[in-house]
Design a protein around this motif. Structure first.
Motif, mmCIF file in Angstrom:
data_model
loop_
_atom_site.group_PDB
_atom_site.id
_atom_site.type_symbol
_atom_site.label_atom_id
_atom_site.label_comp_id
_atom_site.label_asym_id
_atom_site.label_seq_id
_atom_site.Cartn_x
_atom_site.Cartn_y
_atom_site.Cartn_z
ATOM 1 N N GLN A 144 0.956 -0.982 0.165
ATOM 2 C CA GLN A 144 -0.224 -0.121 0.037
ATOM 3 C C GLN A 144 0.661 1.083 0.316
ATOM 4 O O GLN A 144 0.861 2.294 -0.551
ATOM 5 N N VAL A 145 1.867 0.878 0.561
ATOM 6 C CA VAL A 145 2.509 2.439 0.543
ATOM 7 C C VAL A 145 3.579 2.305 -0.613
ATOM 8 O O VAL A 145 3.592 4.001 -0.777
ATOM 9 N N THR A 146 3.984 1.208 -1.383
ATOM 10 C CA THR A 146 5.001 1.674 -2.357
ATOM 11 C C THR A 146 3.441 2.544 -3.415
ATOM 12 O O THR A 146 3.988 3.052 -4.752
ATOM 13 N N TYR A 147 2.539 1.537 -3.340
ATOM 14 C CA TYR A 147 1.105 1.997 -4.715
ATOM 15 C C TYR A 147 1.077 3.672 -4.025
ATOM 16 O O TYR A 147 0.815 4.158 -5.612
ATOM 17 N N SER A 148 1.113 4.739 -2.835
ATOM 18 C CA SER A 148 1.086 5.506 -2.918
ATOM 19 C C SER A 148 1.937 6.288 -3.544
ATOM 20 O O SER A 148 1.336 7.607 -4.291
ATOM 21 N N LYS A 149 2.773 5.677 -3.114
ATOM 22 C CA LYS A 149 3.918 6.732 -4.076
ATOM 23 C C LYS A 149 4.212 6.658 -5.350
ATOM 24 O O LYS A 149 4.462 7.792 -5.832
ATOM 25 N N ARG A 150 4.506 5.851 -5.746
ATOM 26 C CA ARG A 150 4.402 5.585 -7.379
ATOM 27 C C ARG A 150 3.384 6.192 -7.465
ATOM 28 O O ARG A 150 3.235 7.008 -8.890
ATOM 29 N N ASN A 159 1.450 9.201 -7.258
ATOM 30 C CA ASN A 159 1.696 10.423 -6.978
ATOM 31 C C ASN A 159 2.822 10.476 -7.833
ATOM 32 O O ASN A 159 2.563 11.628 -8.285
ATOM 33 N N GLY A 160 4.366 10.037 -7.304
ATOM 34 C CA GLY A 160 5.016 9.958 -8.736
ATOM 35 C C GLY A 160 4.585 9.679 -9.628
ATOM 36 O O GLY A 160 4.128 10.729 -11.325
ATOM 37 N N ILE A 161 3.193 9.138 -10.659
ATOM 38 C CA ILE A 161 3.461 8.959 -12.284
ATOM 39 C C ILE A 161 2.512 10.369 -12.561
ATOM 40 O O ILE A 161 2.601 10.592 -13.407
ATOM 41 N N ILE A 162 1.651 10.557 -11.667
ATOM 42 C CA ILE A 162 0.705 11.548 -11.533
ATOM 43 C C ILE A 162 1.412 12.962 -11.400
ATOM 44 O O ILE A 162 0.773 13.798 -12.514
ATOM 45 N N LYS A 163 2.337 12.847 -10.878
ATOM 46 C CA LYS A 163 3.547 14.063 -11.172
ATOM 47 C C LYS A 163 3.233 14.162 -12.738
ATOM 48 O O LYS A 163 4.119 15.355 -13.025
ATOM 49 N N LYS A 164 4.033 13.273 -13.100
ATOM 50 C CA LYS A 164 5.054 12.568 -14.176
ATOM 51 C C LYS A 164 4.270 13.443 -15.349
ATOM 52 O O LYS A 164 4.372 14.287 -15.971
ATOM 53 N N ALA A 165 2.948 13.210 -14.972
ATOM 54 C CA ALA A 165 1.630 13.398 -16.135
ATOM 55 C C ALA A 165 2.138 14.936 -16.200
ATOM 56 O O ALA A 165 1.565 15.311 -17.760
ATOM 57 N N SER A 212 1.319 19.019 -24.414
ATOM 58 C CA SER A 212 1.375 17.569 -25.041
ATOM 59 C C SER A 212 -0.251 17.384 -23.778
ATOM 60 O O SER A 212 -0.692 18.484 -23.130
ATOM 61 N N GLN A 213 -1.025 16.227 -25.270
ATOM 62 C CA GLN A 213 -1.975 15.738 -24.302
ATOM 63 C C GLN A 213 -2.166 14.849 -23.688
ATOM 64 O O GLN A 213 -1.829 13.564 -23.790
ATOM 65 N N VAL A 214 -2.593 14.878 -22.425
ATOM 66 C CA VAL A 214 -1.517 13.760 -21.821
ATOM 67 C C VAL A 214 -3.589 13.211 -21.024
ATOM 68 O O VAL A 214 -3.659 14.453 -20.032
ATOM 69 N N SER A 215 -3.306 12.133 -20.404
ATOM 70 C CA SER A 215 -4.520 11.186 -18.883
ATOM 71 C C SER A 215 -3.977 10.317 -19.145
ATOM 72 O O SER A 215 -3.780 9.432 -19.685
ATOM 73 N N VAL A 216 -4.384 10.308 -17.727
ATOM 74 C CA VAL A 216 -3.529 9.254 -16.849
ATOM 75 C C VAL A 216 -4.849 9.082 -15.511
ATOM 76 O O VAL A 216 -5.673 9.558 -15.239
ATOM 77 N N ILE A 217 -5.765 7.145 -16.226
ATOM 78 C CA ILE A 217 -6.113 6.507 -14.942
ATOM 79 C C ILE A 217 -5.678 5.602 -14.430
ATOM 80 O O ILE A 217 -5.380 4.490 -15.124
#
Length: 224
Positions: free
Chosen positions: A18-24, A26-32, A41-46
């Protein structure tokens, strides 16, 4: 000393997972967000967690539906089947029908009619005429119902007033009517007959006094 490589496999410990999921996440959304701003660019993340909770990001200049539509055009793949496509068409049809009804309602109110042509104005006039005719018919029906109701109330009121007058004239007559009896070809009113009898006998002179002679007693003869 550098960091060692982490083996990419499922984390067995639920807390660490769960801790790894929260960190990764937030990191993916930040990079997007960063690539969307830096590169225009046009980016969408779900992202969906194992519990089903959804996290998403979409570039401010576009919607997720627009991105999916572009994906459909460029890849030639549909993300939903024919059933879902039919539902989407049905939703669009209902929205369009609702918009048309809103426009017709404004026209019936007299708004936005300057752009209508002669034929459209004739159709609008016919709709208003039919509406007024139906309204008048309903109004007349309500008037007849109210009039009939008032007549029934008036008739009941008259009956109650008649019974009240009868009770005031003769309180002993609970029925409010004289009792009539048939005699031959005429009708005999008992109440009227009693009244006539009492009136006639009230005018007759009283009967004379009657004296009764008692036989003479023997003891009284001895004294005289």
């Amino acid at each position: 000393m550098g960091r060692g490589k982490i083996e990419i496999k499922r984390i067995e410990n639920s807390s660490n997972r769960q801790v790894t999921y929260s960190k990764r996440r937030n990191g993916i959304i930040k990079k997007a967000k960063e690539i969307s701003v830096l590169c225009d660019s046009q980016v969408s993340v779900i992202i969906f967690s194992t519990s089903g909770k959804m996290h998403e990001f979409c570039s401010p200049s576009i919607t997720l539906s627009d991105i999916l539509e572009q994906y459909h055009k460029l890849s030639g793949k549909r993300l939903w089947d024919a059933k879902h496509e039919h539902l989407d068409n049905e939703i669009n049809r209902i929205k369009k029908e609702n918009d048309n009804m809103q426009i017709e309602l404004r026209h019936l109110k007299g708004d936005d009619i300057t752009t209508l042509n002669y034929k459209e104005l004739m159709v609008l006039e016919e709709a208003l005429t039919n509406g007024i005719s139906a309204l008048k018919t309903k109004q007349m029906e309500l008037v007849r119902m109210m009039r009939k109701h008032n007549e029934m109330i008036e008739e009941e009121n008259q009956n109650l007033q008649f019974k009240l007058r009868q009770l005031q004239l003769d309180p002993m007559d609970t029925g409010g009517n004289h009792v009539m009896e048939s005699h031959g070809q005429g009708m005999y009113d008992h109440q009227a007959g009693v009244a006539n009898y009492e009136a006639c006998h009230s005018q007759m002179p009283p009967p004379p006094f009657a004296f009764r002679l008692q036989p003479m007693q023997p003891n009284l003869q001895d004294h005289f």
